[in-house]
Design an enzyme around this catalytic site. Structure first.
Site, short mmCIF file in Angstrom:
data_model
loop_
_atom_site.label_atom_id
_atom_site.label_comp_id
_atom_site.label_asym_id
_atom_site.label_seq_id
_atom_site.Cartn_x
_atom_site.Cartn_y
_atom_site.Cartn_z
N ARG A 149 9.67 5.91 15.32
CA ARG A 149 9.57 7.32 14.91
C ARG A 149 9.35 8.40 15.90
NH1 ARG A 149 3.31 7.22 11.97
NH2 ARG A 149 2.55 6.74 14.03
N ARG B 225 5.88 6.62 -6.79
CA ARG B 225 5.56 7.76 -7.68
C ARG B 225 6.86 8.25 -8.37
NH1 ARG B 225 2.84 10.87 -3.17
NH2 ARG B 225 1.22 9.90 -2.88
N GLU C 36 8.23 6.58 19.55
CA GLU C 36 7.16 5.30 19.49
C GLU C 36 8.02 3.85 19.80
OE1 GLU C 36 4.23 5.58 16.48
OE2 GLU C 36 3.76 7.63 17.18
N ARG D 59 -0.73 -5.92 18.55
CA ARG D 59 0.64 -5.30 18.41
C ARG D 59 0.30 -4.04 19.28
NH1 ARG D 59 5.64 -6.96 18.12
NH2 ARG D 59 6.35 -5.17 17.37
N ARG E 155 0.80 -1.15 -0.04
CA ARG E 155 0.04 0.05 0.01
C ARG E 155 0.74 1.16 -0.03
NH1 ARG E 155 -2.49 -0.43 6.06
NH2 ARG E 155 -1.05 0.68 7.19
N ASP F 67 -9.46 2.46 9.91
CA ASP F 67 -9.05 3.85 9.80
C ASP F 67 -10.24 4.54 10.41
OD1 ASP F 67 -6.20 3.94 9.46
OD2 ASP F 67 -6.47 4.28 7.30
N TYR G 213 -8.86 -3.72 11.73
CA TYR G 213 -7.71 -2.37 11.57
C TYR G 213 -8.59 -1.29 10.80
CZ TYR G 213 -4.73 1.32 12.05
OH TYR G 213 -4.01 2.43 12.40
P1 FAD Z 1 -11.43 2.88 20.02
O1 FAD Z 1 -10.95 4.21 19.66
O2 FAD Z 1 -10.54 1.89 20.56
O3 FAD Z 1 -12.54 3.09 21.05
C1 FAD Z 1 -12.92 2.05 21.76
C2 FAD Z 1 -13.48 2.57 23.13
O4 FAD Z 1 -14.06 1.62 24.13
C3 FAD Z 1 -12.39 2.97 24.23
O5 FAD Z 1 -12.44 4.11 24.50
C4 FAD Z 1 -12.13 2.03 25.08
O6 FAD Z 1 -11.46 2.66 26.32
C5 FAD Z 1 -13.45 1.58 25.52
N1 FAD Z 1 -13.98 0.24 26.17
C6 FAD Z 1 -13.47 -0.79 25.51
N2 FAD Z 1 -13.67 -1.88 26.64
C7 FAD Z 1 -14.81 -1.22 27.23
C8 FAD Z 1 -15.34 -1.72 28.45
N3 FAD Z 1 -15.37 -2.94 28.90
N4 FAD Z 1 -16.16 -0.91 29.05
C9 FAD Z 1 -16.19 0.47 28.64
N5 FAD Z 1 -15.68 0.88 27.73
C10 FAD Z 1 -14.73 0.02 26.91
N6 FAD Z 1 -6.90 6.02 11.68
C11 FAD Z 1 -6.60 7.08 10.85
O7 FAD Z 1 -7.56 7.21 10.01
N7 FAD Z 1 -5.58 7.74 10.64
C12 FAD Z 1 -4.45 7.65 11.39
O8 FAD Z 1 -3.39 8.17 11.14
C13 FAD Z 1 -4.40 6.70 12.68
N8 FAD Z 1 -3.42 6.33 13.28
C14 FAD Z 1 -3.61 5.38 14.35
C15 FAD Z 1 -2.56 5.33 15.11
C16 FAD Z 1 -2.39 4.29 16.18
C17 FAD Z 1 -1.33 4.18 17.17
C18 FAD Z 1 -3.81 3.46 16.36
C19 FAD Z 1 -3.94 2.58 17.46
C20 FAD Z 1 -4.85 3.68 15.52
C21 FAD Z 1 -4.81 4.83 14.38
N9 FAD Z 1 -5.93 4.93 13.58
C22 FAD Z 1 -6.01 5.90 12.70
C23 FAD Z 1 -7.34 4.03 13.72
C24 FAD Z 1 -8.10 4.94 14.55
O9 FAD Z 1 -7.57 4.91 15.88
C25 FAD Z 1 -9.49 4.21 14.80
O10 FAD Z 1 -10.16 4.24 13.44
C26 FAD Z 1 -10.57 4.55 15.73
O11 FAD Z 1 -9.81 4.83 16.91
C27 FAD Z 1 -11.59 3.65 15.76
O12 FAD Z 1 -12.40 3.89 16.89
P2 FAD Z 1 -13.04 2.79 17.74
O13 FAD Z 1 -14.27 3.35 18.51
O14 FAD Z 1 -13.32 1.51 16.94
O15 FAD Z 1 -11.82 2.25 18.87
N1 UDP Z 2 7.26 1.15 5.98
C1 UDP Z 2 8.95 1.32 5.74
N2 UDP Z 2 9.45 2.26 5.91
C2 UDP Z 2 8.93 3.44 6.60
C3 UDP Z 2 7.40 3.35 6.42
C4 UDP Z 2 6.71 2.48 6.17
O1 UDP Z 2 9.26 0.07 5.46
O2 UDP Z 2 9.79 4.43 6.66
C5 UDP Z 2 6.63 -0.07 5.85
C6 UDP Z 2 6.40 -0.74 6.99
O3 UDP Z 2 6.34 -2.31 6.66
C7 UDP Z 2 4.97 -0.36 7.44
C8 UDP Z 2 4.37 -0.46 6.00
O4 UDP Z 2 5.47 0.20 5.28
O5 UDP Z 2 4.40 -1.45 8.14
C9 UDP Z 2 3.09 0.41 5.86
O6 UDP Z 2 3.39 1.71 6.55
P1 UDP Z 2 2.33 2.54 6.84
O7 UDP Z 2 2.98 3.88 7.26
O8 UDP Z 2 1.15 2.96 6.25
O9 UDP Z 2 1.73 1.94 8.29
P2 UDP Z 2 0.70 2.11 9.69
O10 UDP Z 2 1.80 2.62 10.63
O11 UDP Z 2 -0.11 3.25 9.10
O12 UDP Z 2 0.13 0.76 9.77
#
Ligand code: FAD
Ligand code: UDP
Length: 376
Positions: free
Chosen positions: A286, A182, A311, A255, A178, A361, A359
């Site tokens: 990062r 370019r 991180e 993870r 993904r 977004d 997973y």
């Molecule tokens: P969550 O945000 O996990 O919400 C679930 C909630 O339920 C939590 O607040 C939790 O505490 C609560 N809960 C769980 N169990 C219980 C219980 N037993 N009782 C009461 N409450 C409970 N998306 C993007 O589009 N762009 C990004 O750049 C991006 N970066 C990310 C980076 C990281 C490190 C992570 C982890 C995710 C990232 N995402 C990103 C994804 C984004 O976080 C999710 O799409 C979004 O949080 C989904 O919301 P959710 O409600 O499903 O889950």
């Molecule tokens: N990746 C890499 N080098 C970088 C950034 C990303 O090799 O500098 C690879 C890595 O394997 C990663 C994948 O590209 O798992 C997807 O990257 P992305 O940033 O989309 O991952 P995210 O953190 O959003 O899951």
């Protein structure tokens, strides 16, 4: 008695609550953390919105989702252009584009870059031909066939092995597919039509979504399961689906990421929101400098301080935040067993990243929660 009990005040639960309220239904939302927002929650530190559970960049090509969110809050013009610091000590633009190729090989035109890329890919393509392999079998083969050895060694191998905790030749090829390649000078990490960060961070978006719902923070559903179940006609559960069923088939794996956050007495630490460290010898993957998500150009200097997060990607164990579902064969088939139970549940729906072990977004999570609400 409420119409809906929503377990989890993350983006999925909050969006569902908003849609249910729009249809005149009453909602009780319970959340085990001391704040709403789930993983998109921002904490203000020294006037800077810190993405407490990891950097979140909103991006989508779904016009309906974009209209929906921009109807609630305004977005800024943030465009994700990460930079990588390589084992050779040099900086490279991501994703792989003409700037990267210029920095790596000095080529100045797409034709020059294409010629070098063809040379770089030759080794992998030849090897696959010799061994009769039609499709790359793992991430290493995929990366070598896509972009060649120089970039694989400088920008991919170390980062990927740190992020996933496994060697590249044991990881599935799709992970790397993904990433855009370019032949233009374009550092935008995403191909989507729309991108940005809500002005003021993500909390105002969550607050808007939860308007009109009763929200109880610091309440874990499992502490008083029967009590909460008796509070509403129906339930949307966005916590861990395996926990809902007392792990009867076994535990799903995740993870996770550990964040080391620091306030620095300087206005501009790294000049960009995201710098990836692709050297396997550097323990973190990062560094995020949060102010760059919301201040641009010299406005960065308006605040004399800055907040950074290193991180560290690690394997998840009980008690840590479950961030990334591990959608390998074992976990996926385990999830299917739980899903079969969930399908028979008369009063409970499951949604979101933990409820569907998916997973998501942010934009797809919103789209899915809205679809679910339309259905009911
Ligand atoms: P969550 O945000 O996990 O919400 C679930 C909630 O339920 C939590 O607040 C939790 O505490 C609560 N809960 C769980 N169990 C219980 C219980 N037993 N009782 C009461 N409450 C409970 N998306 C993007 O589009 N762009 C990004 O750049 C991006 N970066 C990310 C980076 C990281 C490190 C992570 C982890 C995710 C990232 N995402 C990103 C994804 C984004 O976080 C999710 O799409 C979004 O949080 C989904 O919301 P959710 O409600 O499903 O889950
Ligand atoms: N990746 C890499 N080098 C970088 C950034 C990303 O090799 O500098 C690879 C890595 O394997 C990663 C994948 O590209 O798992 C997807 O990257 P992305 O940033 O989309 O991952 P995210 O953190 O959003 O899951």
């Amino acid at each position: 008695m409420y119409d809906w009990l929503i377990v989890g005040a993350g983006l999925y639960g909050a969006t569902f609550a908003h849609e249910a309220r729009k249809r005149g239904l009453s909602c009780l939302v319970i959340e085990k953390r001391r704040h709403s927002g789930g993983n998109i929650y921002c904490e203000t530190v020294d006037g800077i919105n810190v993405h407490k559970y990891g950097a979140h960049i909103f991006h989508t090509s779904d016009q309906e989702v974009w209209r929906f969110v921009t109807g609630l809050v305004d977005f800024n013009r943030y465009t994700n252009c990460p930079v990588a610091k390589a084992p050779n000590g040099r900086l490279y633009n991501l994703p792989f584009n003409m700037n990267t190729f210029y920095q790596m090989w000095g080529c100045q035109t797409p034709a020059e870059a294409e010629a070098i890329l063809a040379e770089q890919r030759h080794e992998a393509v030849e090897r696959m031909r010799r061994e009769g392999i039609a499709e790359p079998r793992n991430l290493e083969e995929q990366a070598l066939a896509l972009i060649g050895r120089d970039i694989y060694e400088q920008l991919i191998q170390g980062y990927t092995e740190k992020q996933w905790g496994r060697p590249c030749n044991e990881l599935p090829a799709f992970i790397i597919k993904r990433l855009p390649v370019r032949l233009t000078f374009d550092n935008n990490y995403f191909n989507d039509l729309h991108q940005g960060i809500p002005i003021g961070g993500y909390n105002p978006l969550i607050d808007k979504l939860l308007e009109g719902a009763d929200v109880r923070l610091g309440e874990d559903f499992f502490d008083r399961r029967d009590y909460w179940m008796a509070q509403a006609e129906r339930v949307l559960f966005t916590g861990k689906i395996d926990q809902f069923y007392d792990y009867r088939f076994g535990r799903l794996e995740y993870r996770t990421v550990r964040f080391e956050t620091e306030v620095l007495n300087q206005p501009n630490y790294q000049g960009n929101a995201v710098i990836n460290y692709t050297d396997a010898q550097v323990p973190y993957t990062r560094i995020i400098e949060h102010k760059h998500f919301e201040s641009f150009g010299n406005a960065v200097y308006d605040n004399p301080r800055t907040v950074i997060s290193r991180e560290y990607s690690t394997e998840w164990t009980e008690g840590m935040e479950p961030y990334y579902p591990v959608n390998d064969h074992r976990n996926q088939s385990l999830y299917e067993q739980y899903r079969a139970l969930a399908a028979q549940e008369p009063r409970v729906l499951f949604g979101g990243r933990l409820g569907e072990y998916k997973y998501y977004d942010m934009a797809p999570a919103i789209a899915s929660a809205r679809r679910l609400a339309h259905k009911i």
